[in-house]
Design an enzyme around this catalytic site. Structure first.
Site, PDB file in Angstrom:
ATOM      1  N   LYS A  25       0.724  -0.999   0.013  1.00  0.00           N
ATOM      2  CA  LYS A  25      -0.061   0.084  -0.059  1.00  0.00           C
ATOM      3  C   LYS A  25       0.831   1.337  -0.012  1.00  0.00           C
ATOM      4  O   LYS A  25       1.890   1.354   0.543  1.00  0.00           O
ATOM      5  CB  LYS A  25      -0.793   0.023   1.162  1.00  0.00           C
ATOM      6  CG  LYS A  25      -2.049  -1.155   1.418  1.00  0.00           C
ATOM      7  CD  LYS A  25      -2.971  -0.955   0.010  1.00  0.00           C
ATOM      8  CE  LYS A  25      -4.101  -1.935   0.483  1.00  0.00           C
ATOM      9  NZ  LYS A  25      -5.236  -1.810  -0.637  1.00  0.00           N
TER      10      LYS A  25
ATOM     11  N   GLU B  39      -2.018   0.045  -8.730  1.00  0.00           N
ATOM     12  CA  GLU B  39      -3.577  -0.131  -8.610  1.00  0.00           C
ATOM     13  C   GLU B  39      -4.318   1.064  -8.125  1.00  0.00           C
ATOM     14  O   GLU B  39      -3.832   1.667  -7.146  1.00  0.00           O
ATOM     15  CB  GLU B  39      -3.980  -1.242  -7.689  1.00  0.00           C
ATOM     16  CG  GLU B  39      -5.357  -1.513  -7.646  1.00  0.00           C
ATOM     17  CD  GLU B  39      -5.496  -2.852  -6.960  1.00  0.00           C
ATOM     18  OE1 GLU B  39      -4.753  -3.838  -7.163  1.00  0.00           O
ATOM     19  OE2 GLU B  39      -6.198  -2.760  -5.849  1.00  0.00           O
TER      20      GLU B  39
ATOM     21  N   GLU C  38     -12.227  -2.027  -8.194  1.00  0.00           N
ATOM     22  CA  GLU C  38     -12.694  -2.686  -6.980  1.00  0.00           C
ATOM     23  C   GLU C  38     -14.047  -2.445  -6.379  1.00  0.00           C
ATOM     24  O   GLU C  38     -14.775  -3.207  -5.967  1.00  0.00           O
ATOM     25  CB  GLU C  38     -11.765  -2.902  -5.944  1.00  0.00           C
ATOM     26  CG  GLU C  38     -11.421  -1.736  -5.289  1.00  0.00           C
ATOM     27  CD  GLU C  38     -10.314  -2.005  -4.359  1.00  0.00           C
ATOM     28  OE1 GLU C  38      -9.177  -2.405  -4.906  1.00  0.00           O
ATOM     29  OE2 GLU C  38     -10.422  -1.557  -3.006  1.00  0.00           O
TER      30      GLU C  38
ATOM     31  N   HIS D 144     -10.316  -8.746  -7.238  1.00  0.00           N
ATOM     32  CA  HIS D 144      -9.994  -8.104  -6.122  1.00  0.00           C
ATOM     33  C   HIS D 144     -10.778  -8.826  -5.037  1.00  0.00           C
ATOM     34  O   HIS D 144     -11.909  -9.489  -5.273  1.00  0.00           O
ATOM     35  CB  HIS D 144     -10.584  -6.433  -5.922  1.00  0.00           C
ATOM     36  CG  HIS D 144     -10.482  -6.004  -4.658  1.00  0.00           C
ATOM     37  ND1 HIS D 144     -11.364  -6.145  -3.544  1.00  0.00           N
ATOM     38  CD2 HIS D 144      -9.655  -5.411  -4.170  1.00  0.00           C
ATOM     39  CE1 HIS D 144     -11.271  -5.399  -2.429  1.00  0.00           C
ATOM     40  NE2 HIS D 144      -9.748  -4.921  -2.906  1.00  0.00           N
TER      41      HIS D 144
HETATM   42 MG    MG Z   1      -7.026  -1.899  -4.362  1.00  0.00          MG
END
Ligand code: MG
Length: 372
Positions: free
Chosen positions: A158, A214, A240, A290
Protein backbone atom coordinates in the site's frame (compact mmCIF):
# COMPACT_ATOMS: atom_id res chain seq x y z
CA UNK A 1 -36.77 -27.66 -4.39
CA UNK A 2 -37.68 -24.88 -1.94
CA UNK A 3 -35.67 -22.84 0.56
CA UNK A 4 -36.83 -24.16 3.93
CA UNK A 5 -34.37 -22.70 6.45
CA UNK A 6 -31.84 -19.88 6.62
CA UNK A 7 -28.99 -19.66 9.10
CA UNK A 8 -26.86 -16.55 9.57
CA UNK A 9 -23.41 -16.27 11.11
CA UNK A 10 -22.17 -12.77 11.98
CA UNK A 11 -18.47 -13.07 12.94
CA UNK A 12 -16.20 -10.52 14.61
CA UNK A 13 -12.51 -10.38 15.45
CA UNK A 14 -10.60 -7.61 17.20
CA UNK A 15 -7.11 -7.25 15.69
CA UNK A 16 -4.12 -7.54 17.98
CA UNK A 17 -2.54 -4.56 16.23
CA UNK A 18 -4.34 -2.24 13.78
CA UNK A 19 -3.12 -2.14 10.18
CA UNK A 20 -4.13 0.00 7.28
CA UNK A 21 -3.85 1.71 3.92
CA UNK A 22 -4.52 5.17 2.47
CA UNK A 23 -8.08 4.92 3.84
CA UNK A 24 -6.91 4.60 7.47
CA UNK A 25 -6.38 1.86 10.06
CA UNK A 26 -8.53 -1.22 10.62
CA UNK A 27 -9.04 -2.28 14.24
CA UNK A 28 -11.24 -5.31 13.60
CA UNK A 29 -12.35 -7.70 10.88
CA UNK A 30 -15.88 -8.95 10.38
CA UNK A 31 -17.53 -11.62 8.27
CA UNK A 32 -21.17 -12.51 7.63
CA UNK A 33 -21.98 -16.01 6.41
CA UNK A 34 -25.36 -17.37 5.42
CA UNK A 35 -26.50 -20.96 4.93
CA UNK A 36 -29.62 -21.73 2.91
CA UNK A 37 -31.12 -25.18 3.50
CA UNK A 38 -33.71 -26.71 1.16
CA UNK A 39 -36.63 -29.03 1.76
CA UNK A 40 -34.56 -31.78 0.10
CA UNK A 41 -31.78 -31.37 2.68
CA UNK A 42 -29.23 -29.73 0.34
CA UNK A 43 -27.48 -26.62 1.59
CA UNK A 44 -25.41 -23.76 0.19
CA UNK A 45 -23.30 -21.02 1.78
CA UNK A 46 -22.94 -17.35 0.95
CA UNK A 47 -20.85 -14.47 2.29
CA UNK A 48 -21.16 -10.70 2.50
CA UNK A 49 -19.63 -7.81 4.39
CA UNK A 50 -21.28 -4.73 5.86
CA UNK A 51 -22.00 -3.26 9.30
CA UNK A 52 -23.07 -6.41 11.20
CA UNK A 53 -26.18 -4.88 12.87
CA UNK A 54 -27.41 -3.85 9.39
CA UNK A 55 -27.00 -7.38 8.04
CA UNK A 56 -28.55 -9.07 11.09
CA UNK A 57 -31.62 -6.83 11.04
CA UNK A 58 -31.85 -6.91 7.24
CA UNK A 59 -31.93 -10.70 7.19
CA UNK A 60 -34.44 -10.95 10.03
CA UNK A 61 -36.88 -8.41 8.68
CA UNK A 62 -36.57 -8.60 4.90
CA UNK A 63 -34.33 -11.28 3.39
CA UNK A 64 -35.54 -14.32 5.34
CA UNK A 65 -39.27 -13.57 4.92
CA UNK A 66 -38.66 -13.02 1.19
CA UNK A 67 -36.58 -16.16 0.56
CA UNK A 68 -38.36 -18.75 2.71
CA UNK A 69 -40.50 -21.06 0.57
CA UNK A 70 -39.05 -19.77 -2.72
CA UNK A 71 -37.88 -22.16 -5.48
CA UNK A 72 -34.09 -22.52 -5.73
CA UNK A 73 -34.31 -22.83 -9.53
CA UNK A 74 -35.67 -19.24 -9.70
CA UNK A 75 -32.27 -18.01 -8.53
CA UNK A 76 -31.77 -15.34 -11.22
CA UNK A 77 -35.06 -13.64 -10.32
CA UNK A 78 -34.44 -13.98 -6.59
CA UNK A 79 -30.95 -12.45 -6.80
CA UNK A 80 -32.18 -9.70 -9.11
CA UNK A 81 -34.87 -8.67 -6.59
CA UNK A 82 -32.43 -8.61 -3.66
CA UNK A 83 -29.95 -6.56 -5.75
CA UNK A 84 -32.45 -3.69 -5.56
CA UNK A 85 -32.28 -3.77 -1.74
CA UNK A 86 -28.68 -4.69 -0.94
CA UNK A 87 -26.02 -5.59 -3.53
CA UNK A 88 -23.73 -7.44 -1.17
CA UNK A 89 -26.50 -9.61 0.28
CA UNK A 90 -27.53 -10.42 -3.30
CA UNK A 91 -23.97 -11.62 -3.96
CA UNK A 92 -24.15 -13.88 -0.88
CA UNK A 93 -27.51 -15.34 -1.95
CA UNK A 94 -26.20 -15.95 -5.48
CA UNK A 95 -23.31 -17.97 -4.03
CA UNK A 96 -25.57 -20.08 -1.79
CA UNK A 97 -28.09 -20.84 -4.58
CA UNK A 98 -25.30 -21.70 -7.03
CA UNK A 99 -23.85 -24.22 -4.59
CA UNK A 100 -27.25 -25.84 -4.04
CA UNK A 101 -27.90 -26.18 -7.78
CA UNK A 102 -24.41 -27.65 -8.34
CA UNK A 103 -24.91 -30.15 -5.51
CA UNK A 104 -28.35 -31.14 -6.83
CA UNK A 105 -26.71 -31.95 -10.19
CA UNK A 106 -23.76 -33.72 -8.51
CA UNK A 107 -21.39 -31.18 -10.09
CA UNK A 108 -18.60 -28.91 -8.95
CA UNK A 109 -19.68 -25.27 -9.38
CA UNK A 110 -17.07 -24.74 -12.11
CA UNK A 111 -18.55 -27.65 -14.08
CA UNK A 112 -21.93 -25.96 -13.79
CA UNK A 113 -20.41 -22.90 -15.51
CA UNK A 114 -18.97 -24.86 -18.43
CA UNK A 115 -15.73 -26.26 -17.06
CA UNK A 116 -12.22 -25.09 -16.18
CA UNK A 117 -9.23 -24.04 -18.25
CA UNK A 118 -6.92 -24.90 -15.35
CA UNK A 119 -6.95 -26.81 -12.04
CA UNK A 120 -4.99 -24.26 -10.03
CA UNK A 121 -4.93 -20.47 -9.96
CA UNK A 122 -2.05 -18.15 -8.96
CA UNK A 123 -2.59 -15.78 -6.03
CA UNK A 124 -0.63 -12.77 -4.83
CA UNK A 125 0.13 -11.76 -1.24
CA UNK A 126 -1.88 -8.65 -0.39
CA UNK A 127 -0.66 -6.41 2.44
CA UNK A 128 -1.97 -3.53 4.50
CA UNK A 129 1.41 -1.82 4.79
CA UNK A 130 0.81 0.80 7.47
CA UNK A 131 1.03 0.17 11.21
CA UNK A 132 0.81 2.77 13.95
CA UNK A 133 4.43 2.56 15.08
CA UNK A 134 7.73 4.24 14.23
CA UNK A 135 9.32 1.04 12.81
CA UNK A 136 6.45 0.35 10.39
CA UNK A 137 8.84 -0.08 7.45
CA UNK A 138 10.69 -2.87 9.28
CA UNK A 139 7.31 -4.41 10.29
CA UNK A 140 6.23 -4.27 6.64
CA UNK A 141 9.44 -5.95 5.47
CA UNK A 142 9.11 -8.74 8.03
CA UNK A 143 5.60 -9.54 6.71
CA UNK A 144 6.76 -9.41 3.07
CA UNK A 145 9.72 -11.66 3.92
CA UNK A 146 7.37 -14.24 5.48
CA UNK A 147 5.22 -14.26 2.33
CA UNK A 148 8.27 -14.70 0.07
CA UNK A 149 9.43 -17.57 2.30
CA UNK A 150 5.99 -19.18 1.82
CA UNK A 151 6.54 -19.13 -1.95
CA UNK A 152 4.50 -16.12 -3.11
CA UNK A 153 5.94 -14.68 -6.35
CA UNK A 154 3.99 -11.42 -6.27
CA UNK A 155 3.28 -9.04 -3.39
CA UNK A 156 1.02 -5.98 -3.31
CA UNK A 157 1.92 -3.11 -0.98
CA UNK A 158 0.00 0.00 0.00
CA UNK A 159 1.01 3.58 -0.74
CA UNK A 160 -0.83 6.90 -0.70
CA UNK A 161 -1.35 7.23 3.07
CA UNK A 162 1.96 8.93 3.86
CA UNK A 163 4.13 11.51 2.11
CA UNK A 164 5.46 10.37 -1.26
CA UNK A 165 8.98 10.56 0.15
CA UNK A 166 8.11 8.21 3.05
CA UNK A 167 6.20 5.83 0.77
CA UNK A 168 9.01 5.69 -1.77
CA UNK A 169 11.58 5.05 0.95
CA UNK A 170 9.41 2.18 2.20
CA UNK A 171 8.93 0.65 -1.25
CA UNK A 172 12.58 0.99 -2.29
CA UNK A 173 13.72 -0.50 1.04
CA UNK A 174 11.54 -3.58 0.40
CA UNK A 175 12.61 -3.82 -3.26
CA UNK A 176 16.28 -3.62 -2.23
CA UNK A 177 15.83 -6.62 0.05
CA UNK A 178 13.69 -8.76 -2.27
CA UNK A 179 15.81 -11.33 -4.07
CA UNK A 180 15.25 -13.20 -7.31
CA UNK A 181 12.48 -12.46 -9.78
CA UNK A 182 9.72 -11.59 -7.31
CA UNK A 183 7.24 -9.01 -8.51
CA UNK A 184 5.63 -6.11 -6.68
CA UNK A 185 2.34 -4.26 -7.26
CA UNK A 186 1.42 -0.96 -5.56
CA UNK A 187 -2.06 0.13 -4.47
CA UNK A 188 -2.80 3.78 -3.62
CA UNK A 189 -6.57 3.30 -3.01
CA UNK A 190 -7.26 6.38 -5.19
CA UNK A 191 -5.14 8.48 -2.81
CA UNK A 192 -3.26 10.64 -5.35
CA UNK A 193 -3.95 13.26 -7.97
CA UNK A 194 -2.39 13.05 -11.41
CA UNK A 195 0.68 15.13 -10.47
CA UNK A 196 1.55 13.05 -7.39
CA UNK A 197 0.91 9.75 -9.21
CA UNK A 198 3.46 10.86 -11.84
CA UNK A 199 6.08 11.22 -9.11
CA UNK A 200 6.27 7.41 -9.05
CA UNK A 201 7.59 7.32 -12.62
CA UNK A 202 11.25 7.54 -11.58
CA UNK A 203 10.84 4.65 -9.11
CA UNK A 204 9.08 2.45 -11.70
CA UNK A 205 11.86 3.17 -14.20
CA UNK A 206 14.60 2.34 -11.71
CA UNK A 207 13.26 -1.10 -10.65
CA UNK A 208 12.39 -3.76 -13.24
CA UNK A 209 10.09 -5.86 -11.06
CA UNK A 210 6.95 -3.73 -10.81
CA UNK A 211 3.82 -5.48 -11.98
CA UNK A 212 1.02 -2.91 -11.69
CA UNK A 213 -0.05 0.38 -10.08
CA UNK A 214 -3.57 -0.02 -8.66
CA UNK A 215 -5.99 2.89 -8.40
CA UNK A 216 -3.39 5.68 -8.15
CA UNK A 217 -6.11 8.35 -8.60
CA UNK A 218 -9.90 8.65 -8.38
CA UNK A 219 -11.62 6.16 -10.69
CA UNK A 220 -13.95 9.01 -11.68
CA UNK A 221 -11.26 10.36 -14.03
CA UNK A 222 -10.84 7.91 -16.95
CA UNK A 223 -9.14 10.60 -19.06
CA UNK A 224 -6.43 11.01 -16.41
CA UNK A 225 -6.07 7.22 -16.26
CA UNK A 226 -5.61 7.25 -20.02
CA UNK A 227 -2.71 9.69 -19.56
CA UNK A 228 -1.16 7.66 -16.75
CA UNK A 229 -1.37 4.49 -18.82
CA UNK A 230 0.74 6.24 -21.46
CA UNK A 231 3.15 7.93 -19.04
CA UNK A 232 4.02 5.16 -16.58
CA UNK A 233 6.02 2.04 -17.54
CA UNK A 234 3.79 -0.31 -15.48
CA UNK A 235 0.30 -1.71 -15.90
CA UNK A 236 -2.52 0.42 -14.48
CA UNK A 237 -5.30 -1.43 -12.66
CA UNK A 238 -8.59 -0.58 -10.95
CA UNK A 239 -12.31 -1.06 -10.43
CA UNK A 240 -12.71 -2.89 -7.09
CA UNK A 241 -15.51 -0.58 -5.88
CA UNK A 242 -17.61 -0.66 -9.05
CA UNK A 243 -21.06 -2.10 -8.47
CA UNK A 244 -22.23 -2.88 -12.02
CA UNK A 245 -20.70 -4.27 -15.21
CA UNK A 246 -21.67 -1.03 -16.96
CA UNK A 247 -19.48 1.00 -14.53
CA UNK A 248 -16.43 -0.38 -16.36
CA UNK A 249 -17.57 0.81 -19.78
CA UNK A 250 -15.99 4.28 -19.71
CA UNK A 251 -12.59 2.78 -18.90
CA UNK A 252 -13.03 0.06 -21.51
CA UNK A 253 -13.97 2.58 -24.21
CA UNK A 254 -11.18 5.01 -23.34
CA UNK A 255 -8.63 2.16 -23.04
CA UNK A 256 -7.58 3.81 -19.77
CA UNK A 257 -6.68 0.67 -17.79
CA UNK A 258 -4.52 -2.37 -18.46
CA UNK A 259 -6.25 -4.55 -15.92
CA UNK A 260 -9.70 -4.60 -14.30
CA UNK A 261 -9.91 -5.53 -10.61
CA UNK A 262 -13.61 -6.28 -9.95
CA UNK A 263 -14.83 -7.65 -6.62
CA UNK A 264 -17.52 -10.35 -6.55
CA UNK A 265 -18.83 -8.92 -3.25
CA UNK A 266 -19.51 -5.49 -4.71
CA UNK A 267 -21.22 -6.30 -8.01
CA UNK A 268 -24.26 -8.07 -6.62
CA UNK A 269 -23.89 -11.61 -7.87
CA UNK A 270 -21.96 -14.26 -9.74
CA UNK A 271 -23.64 -13.55 -13.12
CA UNK A 272 -22.68 -9.85 -13.07
CA UNK A 273 -19.17 -10.69 -11.93
CA UNK A 274 -18.71 -13.22 -14.75
CA UNK A 275 -20.08 -10.61 -17.18
CA UNK A 276 -17.27 -8.22 -16.14
CA UNK A 277 -14.61 -10.86 -16.65
CA UNK A 278 -16.00 -11.65 -20.08
CA UNK A 279 -16.17 -7.92 -20.91
CA UNK A 280 -12.48 -7.68 -20.03
CA UNK A 281 -11.68 -10.50 -22.43
CA UNK A 282 -13.96 -9.13 -25.19
CA UNK A 283 -12.24 -5.72 -24.93
CA UNK A 284 -8.72 -7.18 -24.65
CA UNK A 285 -8.03 -6.32 -21.00
CA UNK A 286 -6.48 -8.35 -18.24
CA UNK A 287 -8.45 -8.97 -15.06
CA UNK A 288 -7.17 -9.67 -11.55
CA UNK A 289 -9.99 -10.27 -9.04
CA UNK A 290 -10.05 -8.05 -5.96
CA UNK A 291 -10.87 -10.36 -3.09
CA UNK A 292 -9.96 -8.81 0.23
CA UNK A 293 -12.95 -9.71 2.39
CA UNK A 294 -13.63 -13.28 3.28
CA UNK A 295 -12.81 -16.88 2.51
CA UNK A 296 -15.84 -17.83 0.42
CA UNK A 297 -15.71 -14.80 -1.87
CA UNK A 298 -12.05 -15.55 -2.46
CA UNK A 299 -12.83 -19.22 -3.21
CA UNK A 300 -15.46 -18.17 -5.77
CA UNK A 301 -13.01 -15.69 -7.30
CA UNK A 302 -10.50 -18.50 -7.72
CA UNK A 303 -13.18 -20.80 -9.15
CA UNK A 304 -14.31 -18.20 -11.69
CA UNK A 305 -10.72 -17.31 -12.62
CA UNK A 306 -10.14 -21.02 -13.35
CA UNK A 307 -12.93 -20.88 -15.95
CA UNK A 308 -11.65 -17.72 -17.69
CA UNK A 309 -10.00 -18.06 -21.13
CA UNK A 310 -6.30 -17.09 -21.03
CA UNK A 311 -5.37 -13.50 -21.94
CA UNK A 312 -2.33 -14.67 -23.90
CA UNK A 313 -1.63 -17.48 -26.36
CA UNK A 314 1.85 -17.88 -24.88
CA UNK A 315 1.85 -21.14 -22.97
CA UNK A 316 4.22 -19.89 -20.27
CA UNK A 317 2.02 -16.90 -19.34
CA UNK A 318 -0.13 -17.76 -16.32
CA UNK A 319 -3.67 -16.56 -15.79
CA UNK A 320 -3.85 -13.28 -13.87
CA UNK A 321 -3.57 -13.79 -10.09
CA UNK A 322 -6.31 -13.49 -7.44
CA UNK A 323 -5.78 -11.37 -4.31
CA UNK A 324 -4.82 -13.34 -1.18
CA UNK A 325 -5.11 -11.47 2.14
CA UNK A 326 -2.03 -12.36 4.23
CA UNK A 327 -2.70 -10.00 7.15
CA UNK A 328 -3.97 -11.10 10.56
CA UNK A 329 -7.53 -12.26 9.79
CA UNK A 330 -8.93 -15.54 11.19
CA UNK A 331 -11.78 -15.56 8.66
CA UNK A 332 -9.47 -16.22 5.71
CA UNK A 333 -8.86 -19.73 7.10
CA UNK A 334 -12.51 -20.75 7.58
CA UNK A 335 -12.14 -22.90 4.46
CA UNK A 336 -9.22 -25.32 4.32
CA UNK A 337 -7.57 -24.12 1.13
CA UNK A 338 -4.25 -22.38 0.69
CA UNK A 339 -1.45 -21.64 -1.74
CA UNK A 340 1.59 -23.76 -2.43
CA UNK A 341 4.34 -21.75 -4.12
CA UNK A 342 1.81 -19.03 -4.96
CA UNK A 343 -0.79 -21.35 -6.56
CA UNK A 344 -4.09 -22.56 -5.09
CA UNK A 345 -5.31 -25.96 -6.34
CA UNK A 346 -9.06 -26.07 -7.04
CA UNK A 347 -10.71 -28.31 -4.42
CA UNK A 348 -12.84 -30.90 -6.22
CA UNK A 349 -16.17 -32.56 -5.39
CA UNK A 350 -19.87 -31.70 -5.68
CA UNK A 351 -20.60 -28.04 -4.84
CA UNK A 352 -17.52 -26.26 -3.44
CA UNK A 353 -15.40 -29.37 -2.84
CA UNK A 354 -14.27 -28.09 0.58
CA UNK A 355 -15.77 -28.08 4.07
CA UNK A 356 -16.18 -25.24 6.57
CA UNK A 357 -14.37 -25.07 9.91
CA UNK A 358 -17.59 -25.00 11.94
CA UNK A 359 -15.77 -24.81 15.28
CA UNK A 360 -14.00 -21.64 14.19
CA UNK A 361 -17.28 -20.17 12.93
CA UNK A 362 -18.81 -20.86 16.36
CA UNK A 363 -15.80 -19.42 18.17
CA UNK A 364 -15.85 -16.05 16.36
CA UNK A 365 -19.62 -15.49 16.46
CA UNK A 366 -20.31 -11.80 17.14
CA UNK A 367 -21.85 -11.19 20.58
CA UNK A 368 -24.35 -8.72 19.11
CA UNK A 369 -23.35 -6.02 21.57
CA UNK A 370 -20.37 -3.98 20.61
CA UNK A 371 -17.63 -3.48 18.06
CA UNK A 372 -15.15 -2.60 20.83
MG1 MG B 1 -7.12 -1.98 -4.22
Amino acid sequence: MKIERIETYPLFYHLQEPYGDANGFKKYRTCFLIRLITDTGLDGWGECVDWLPTLVKGFEERIQPFLLGKQVMDRTQLVSTIQKWHKRIAAAVSMALTEIVAKSAGLHVTDLWGGRYRNSVPVYASFQSYMDRSDWVEASWSKVEQALDLGFHLVKLKVGGKTIKEDQLHIETILGRMQGDHQMALDANQGYDLASAREWKKVFEKWPNFSWFEEPISMNYPADYQLLRTLLPVMIAGGEDYQNPVDFISHLQKRSLDMLTPDLLHVGGISEYKDILQLARHFGFRVSPHSYDGALVRLYSIFIQSTLPPWSKAKEEPIEPVEWDVMENPFTSLLAIGPTLGEVPIPMGAGLGVEWDLEKIKHYRWNGLSYR
